[in-house]
Design a protein around this motif. Sequence first.
Motif, PDB file in Angstrom:
ATOM      1  N   SER A  85      -3.761   9.708  -4.696  1.00 35.55           N
ATOM      2  CA  SER A  85      -4.704   9.268  -5.722  1.00 35.55           C
ATOM      3  C   SER A  85      -4.852   7.750  -5.759  1.00 35.55           C
ATOM      4  O   SER A  85      -5.489   7.221  -6.647  1.00 35.55           O
ATOM      5  CB  SER A  85      -4.261   9.782  -7.098  1.00 35.55           C
ATOM      6  OG  SER A  85      -2.960   9.328  -7.390  1.00 35.55           O
ATOM      7  N   THR A  86      -4.279   7.077  -4.772  1.00 31.64           N
ATOM      8  CA  THR A  86      -4.312   5.618  -4.758  1.00 31.64           C
ATOM      9  C   THR A  86      -5.296   5.105  -3.721  1.00 31.64           C
ATOM     10  O   THR A  86      -5.296   5.566  -2.588  1.00 31.64           O
ATOM     11  CB  THR A  86      -2.908   5.059  -4.431  1.00 31.64           C
ATOM     12  OG1 THR A  86      -1.987   5.520  -5.403  1.00 31.64           O
ATOM     13  CG2 THR A  86      -2.916   3.534  -4.420  1.00 31.64           C
ATOM     14  N   ILE A  87      -6.100   4.158  -4.118  1.00 30.72           N
ATOM     15  CA  ILE A  87      -6.933   3.426  -3.171  1.00 30.72           C
ATOM     16  C   ILE A  87      -6.324   2.038  -3.077  1.00 30.72           C
ATOM     17  O   ILE A  87      -6.228   1.322  -4.071  1.00 30.72           O
ATOM     18  CB  ILE A  87      -8.394   3.339  -3.629  1.00 30.72           C
ATOM     19  CG1 ILE A  87      -8.998   4.737  -3.695  1.00 30.72           C
ATOM     20  CG2 ILE A  87      -9.195   2.448  -2.682  1.00 30.72           C
ATOM     21  CD1 ILE A  87     -10.380   4.780  -4.274  1.00 30.72           C
ATOM     22  N   CYS A  88      -5.863   1.703  -1.900  1.00 29.35           N
ATOM     23  CA  CYS A  88      -5.239   0.406  -1.686  1.00 29.35           C
ATOM     24  C   CYS A  88      -6.291  -0.566  -1.171  1.00 29.35           C
ATOM     25  O   CYS A  88      -6.871  -0.347  -0.109  1.00 29.35           O
ATOM     26  CB  CYS A  88      -4.093   0.545  -0.692  1.00 29.35           C
ATOM     27  SG  CYS A  88      -3.236  -1.008  -0.428  1.00 29.35           S
ATOM     28  N   SER A  89      -6.535  -1.616  -1.931  1.00 31.64           N
ATOM     29  CA  SER A  89      -7.492  -2.652  -1.541  1.00 31.64           C
ATOM     30  C   SER A  89      -6.729  -3.875  -1.064  1.00 31.64           C
ATOM     31  O   SER A  89      -5.862  -4.385  -1.778  1.00 31.64           O
ATOM     32  CB  SER A  89      -8.369  -3.051  -2.726  1.00 31.64           C
ATOM     33  OG  SER A  89      -9.089  -1.936  -3.189  1.00 31.64           O
TER      34      SER A  89
ATOM     35  N   ILE B  76      -4.208   3.083  -8.955  1.00 34.15           N
ATOM     36  CA  ILE B  76      -3.752   4.451  -9.161  1.00 34.15           C
ATOM     37  C   ILE B  76      -4.380   4.970 -10.450  1.00 34.15           C
ATOM     38  O   ILE B  76      -3.992   4.567 -11.542  1.00 34.15           O
ATOM     39  CB  ILE B  76      -2.208   4.527  -9.275  1.00 34.15           C
ATOM     40  CG1 ILE B  76      -1.565   3.892  -8.044  1.00 34.15           C
ATOM     41  CG2 ILE B  76      -1.753   5.967  -9.435  1.00 34.15           C
ATOM     42  CD1 ILE B  76      -0.064   3.740  -8.141  1.00 34.15           C
TER      43      ILE B  76
ATOM     44  N   GLU C 224      -3.090  -1.829  -5.569  1.00 41.25           N
ATOM     45  CA  GLU C 224      -2.899  -0.385  -5.433  1.00 41.25           C
ATOM     46  C   GLU C 224      -3.437   0.274  -6.690  1.00 41.25           C
ATOM     47  O   GLU C 224      -2.748   0.378  -7.697  1.00 41.25           O
ATOM     48  CB  GLU C 224      -1.415  -0.066  -5.233  1.00 41.25           C
ATOM     49  CG  GLU C 224      -0.857  -0.648  -3.951  1.00 41.25           C
ATOM     50  CD  GLU C 224       0.647  -0.543  -3.847  1.00 41.25           C
ATOM     51  OE1 GLU C 224       1.307  -0.187  -4.847  1.00 41.25           O
ATOM     52  OE2 GLU C 224       1.175  -0.841  -2.761  1.00 41.25           O
TER      53      GLU C 224
ATOM     54  N   CYS D 219       0.833  -1.213   0.000  1.00 45.05           N
ATOM     55  CA  CYS D 219       0.000   0.000   0.000  1.00 45.05           C
ATOM     56  C   CYS D 219       0.864   1.259   0.000  1.00 45.05           C
ATOM     57  O   CYS D 219       0.753   2.107   0.902  1.00 45.05           O
ATOM     58  CB  CYS D 219      -0.967   0.003   1.185  1.00 45.05           C
ATOM     59  SG  CYS D 219      -2.231  -1.274   1.104  1.00 45.05           S
TER      60      CYS D 219
ATOM     61  N   ASP E 128      -6.838   4.646   2.158  1.00 45.78           N
ATOM     62  CA  ASP E 128      -6.425   5.741   1.283  1.00 45.78           C
ATOM     63  C   ASP E 128      -6.059   6.966   2.108  1.00 45.78           C
ATOM     64  O   ASP E 128      -6.371   7.052   3.296  1.00 45.78           O
ATOM     65  CB  ASP E 128      -7.493   6.059   0.237  1.00 45.78           C
ATOM     66  CG  ASP E 128      -8.766   6.612   0.817  1.00 45.78           C
ATOM     67  OD1 ASP E 128      -9.087   7.768   0.507  1.00 45.78           O
ATOM     68  OD2 ASP E 128      -9.438   5.913   1.578  1.00 45.78           O
TER      69      ASP E 128
ATOM     70  N   THR F 180     -10.200  -1.261   2.511  1.00 44.38           N
ATOM     71  CA  THR F 180      -9.479  -0.308   1.667  1.00 44.38           C
ATOM     72  C   THR F 180      -8.813   0.728   2.562  1.00 44.38           C
ATOM     73  O   THR F 180      -9.267   0.998   3.673  1.00 44.38           O
ATOM     74  CB  THR F 180     -10.409   0.408   0.667  1.00 44.38           C
ATOM     75  OG1 THR F 180     -11.391   1.140   1.384  1.00 44.38           O
ATOM     76  CG2 THR F 180     -11.052  -0.572  -0.302  1.00 44.38           C
TER      77      THR F 180
ATOM     78  N   ARG G  11      -5.978  11.277   2.087  1.00 43.14           N
ATOM     79  CA  ARG G  11      -6.551  12.465   1.458  1.00 43.14           C
ATOM     80  C   ARG G  11      -6.121  13.721   2.189  1.00 43.14           C
ATOM     81  O   ARG G  11      -5.934  13.709   3.397  1.00 43.14           O
ATOM     82  CB  ARG G  11      -8.081  12.392   1.504  1.00 43.14           C
ATOM     83  CG  ARG G  11      -8.662  11.409   0.535  1.00 43.14           C
ATOM     84  CD  ARG G  11     -10.161  11.346   0.660  1.00 43.14           C
ATOM     85  NE  ARG G  11     -10.440  10.084   1.345  1.00 43.14           N
ATOM     86  CZ  ARG G  11     -11.393   9.920   2.223  1.00 43.14           C
ATOM     87  NH1 ARG G  11     -12.176  10.910   2.556  1.00 43.14           N
ATOM     88  NH2 ARG G  11     -11.584   8.758   2.780  1.00 43.14           N
TER      89      ARG G  11
END
Length: 197
Positions: A80-84, A64, A62, A38, A103, A101, A105
């Motif tokens: 800008s990445t959402i890590c699942s 992106i 990841e 992540c 992330d 998830t 921000r």
Amino acid sequence: MNKKYLALPAVLVLAAAVVAAVELRPTELRRLREQNLCLGMLTEQTAGLLQDGKGGDVVVDEFIPNSSGSAAEPADPIFSTICSVNRKNADDEDGLRLQYTLDVRSTSTLNDRPKGGTPVGDGLTGWVGPRQSEVQLPGGCEKKMRRPDARYITVSLKVSPVAVTGRDWDYPSLTRDSRTVVLDAVENLTKQYDCAT
């Protein structure tokens, strides 16, 4: 040849060498992103902690989306990445079960703590809950992360319903594991950007 004109190429070569050395120098950001999951936020052990109890290998995605940065200054993918974090199904090689998830921000306002959420403690601002957690990085991180206009940098963790039901709605256990995961992410981010309190 005039000595004055020989000095300019020597200065340019020296400047290029310095830039190359700085770029190749291992940084904490690079080291953690290469070593951890992540974008460097989670160790493999911590990433697998918050799960539905059905086993299976940890698989991290990841995601992106296209970068919004310019060619001169690319956007940091951390924003800008959402890590699942998923688990592989034992009976189906391609099947994955989403566990949670994670992330990061930048924001100017904080969300209210939901019912059932507890303050995160450890000198940090934010809350931890069995289904969602939000913790702010220490003050000063926004400048180090090149987000000087943001008041807060928030790490958000959202637990999948699969993990909640797989743990038989054991909210104290989910909250404890969520806290460990989100604090590991915060600690590794403050190391990456050298902005710990």
